[in-house]
Every structure is written in C-alpha cells, then in structure tokens.
Design a protein around this motif. Structure first.
Motif, PDB file in Angstrom:
ATOM      1  N   PHE A  94       0.339   0.521   8.117  1.00 48.18           N
ATOM      2  CA  PHE A  94       0.003  -0.263   6.935  1.00 48.18           C
ATOM      3  C   PHE A  94      -1.490  -0.132   6.655  1.00 48.18           C
ATOM      4  O   PHE A  94      -2.315  -0.267   7.553  1.00 48.18           O
ATOM      5  CB  PHE A  94       0.356  -1.744   7.155  1.00 48.18           C
ATOM      6  N   LYS A  95      -1.816   0.177   5.419  1.00 51.60           N
ATOM      7  CA  LYS A  95      -3.212   0.247   4.982  1.00 51.60           C
ATOM      8  C   LYS A  95      -3.304  -0.559   3.695  1.00 51.60           C
ATOM      9  O   LYS A  95      -2.547  -0.291   2.747  1.00 51.60           O
ATOM     10  CB  LYS A  95      -3.637   1.691   4.710  1.00 51.60           C
ATOM     11  N   PRO A  96      -4.191  -1.540   3.629  1.00 52.50           N
ATOM     12  CA  PRO A  96      -4.302  -2.346   2.407  1.00 52.50           C
ATOM     13  C   PRO A  96      -4.501  -1.473   1.170  1.00 52.50           C
ATOM     14  O   PRO A  96      -5.222  -0.483   1.203  1.00 52.50           O
ATOM     15  CB  PRO A  96      -5.539  -3.215   2.665  1.00 52.50           C
ATOM     16  N   ASN A  97      -3.808  -1.828   0.116  1.00 56.59           N
ATOM     17  CA  ASN A  97      -3.908  -1.171  -1.191  1.00 56.59           C
ATOM     18  C   ASN A  97      -3.452   0.285  -1.199  1.00 56.59           C
ATOM     19  O   ASN A  97      -3.762   1.018  -2.129  1.00 56.59           O
ATOM     20  CB  ASN A  97      -5.334  -1.266  -1.744  1.00 56.59           C
ATOM     21  N   ALA A  98      -2.741   0.704  -0.196  1.00 63.37           N
ATOM     22  CA  ALA A  98      -2.245   2.084  -0.145  1.00 63.37           C
ATOM     23  C   ALA A  98      -0.830   2.149  -0.721  1.00 63.37           C
ATOM     24  O   ALA A  98      -0.140   1.138  -0.837  1.00 63.37           O
ATOM     25  CB  ALA A  98      -2.244   2.592   1.292  1.00 63.37           C
ATOM     26  N   HIS A  99      -0.425   3.335  -1.082  1.00 59.69           N
ATOM     27  CA  HIS A  99       0.946   3.563  -1.550  1.00 59.69           C
ATOM     28  C   HIS A  99       1.686   4.285  -0.434  1.00 59.69           C
ATOM     29  O   HIS A  99       1.955   5.479  -0.522  1.00 59.69           O
ATOM     30  CB  HIS A  99       0.945   4.382  -2.839  1.00 59.69           C
ATOM     31  N   LYS A 100       1.982   3.537   0.609  1.00 54.87           N
ATOM     32  CA  LYS A 100       2.678   4.064   1.779  1.00 54.87           C
ATOM     33  C   LYS A 100       3.937   3.231   2.009  1.00 54.87           C
ATOM     34  O   LYS A 100       4.084   2.127   1.482  1.00 54.87           O
ATOM     35  CB  LYS A 100       1.783   4.000   3.025  1.00 54.87           C
ATOM     36  N   ILE A 101       4.823   3.737   2.828  1.00 54.47           N
ATOM     37  CA  ILE A 101       6.096   3.068   3.080  1.00 54.47           C
ATOM     38  C   ILE A 101       5.913   1.588   3.459  1.00 54.47           C
ATOM     39  O   ILE A 101       6.576   0.734   2.868  1.00 54.47           O
ATOM     40  CB  ILE A 101       6.919   3.835   4.137  1.00 54.47           C
TER      41      ILE A 101
END
Length: 123
Positions: A94-101
């Motif tokens: 998880f990465k804040p503000n990322a477009h990841k799963i």
C-alpha cells in the motif's frame, strides 16, 4: 494444501491473468498454462465493475499496456474479488495516493492480503 485448494475451487483467478502470463516463459507461466481451469473469463457483471474501477482509478492500467494492447489483469481481479466476495491475494504494498491493488481494493471495500499473509493464514 495449495493443490487441494485448487481442486476444491477455493483458488481462482481471472483469465486476464493467464493472458498476462502467456507472454512469459518461466515456471509460473508454465504452471498457469497447466492449470487453466482456475482462470475464469470475466462475466458481463465483472466487466461492468472493471469500468467503474477504471473511472475512479484510470492510472491502474499503465499507458504502455493500453498503447500496445497488452492484457492488464489488475482491474479484472479486483472486480472478480468484489463480486464474488473473495480475498484478493497480491504482492503489492500500500502506498498513499497510488493506483495499486491495495489502494483500489480499499476504495471498493475488497478484502486483500499480501502473498506471505496468505501463506501464514493457510499454513
């Protein structure tokens, strides 16, 4: 246990994952090709959910994949997990503000865990 879970249809994936893997020639791709039965074609309902996902998270699919017409399974596995109330197992942090799963799953209330957590849960 993994093989038994597959046989019991406790583990499934989207056919879009298989399409991604077909470009590779490694152990995972070879395993996937031998276990095609777990890769399910997206239903119309899942395809509709993919559209909703991509409206909120257009950067989930990278531009190169779009331009080259390459398969990109992330929105499909998220839609599949959401509509079938499954836990999505992945290997992204998880990465804040990322477009990841993990981020997209949080937006759409889909339970997700990392691969090592899956191994811990299933022993």
């Amino acid at each position: 246990n993994f093989t038994q879970m597959i046989n019991d249809m406790e583990i499934l994936s989207s056919s879009e994952v298989l399409r991604e893997l077909e470009d590779y020639d490694d152990d995972i791709a070879n395993w996937a090709k031998q276990n095609k039965n777990i890769f399910i074609k997206p239903t119309l309902e899942e395809q509709s959910e993919v559209q909703k996902i991509l409206v909120k998270h257009p950067d989930l699919v990278n531009e190169e994949a779009i331009l080259l017409g390459k398969p990109y399974a992330d929105p499909f596995v998220i839609a599949q997990a959401k509509l079938h109330n499954c836990v999505l197992v992945h290997n992204e942090k998880f990465k804040p503000n990322a477009h990841k799963i993990p981020n997209v799953c949080k937006t759409f209330n889909v339970e997700e865990i990392m691969l090592f957590e899956f191994f811990r849960r299933e022993k």
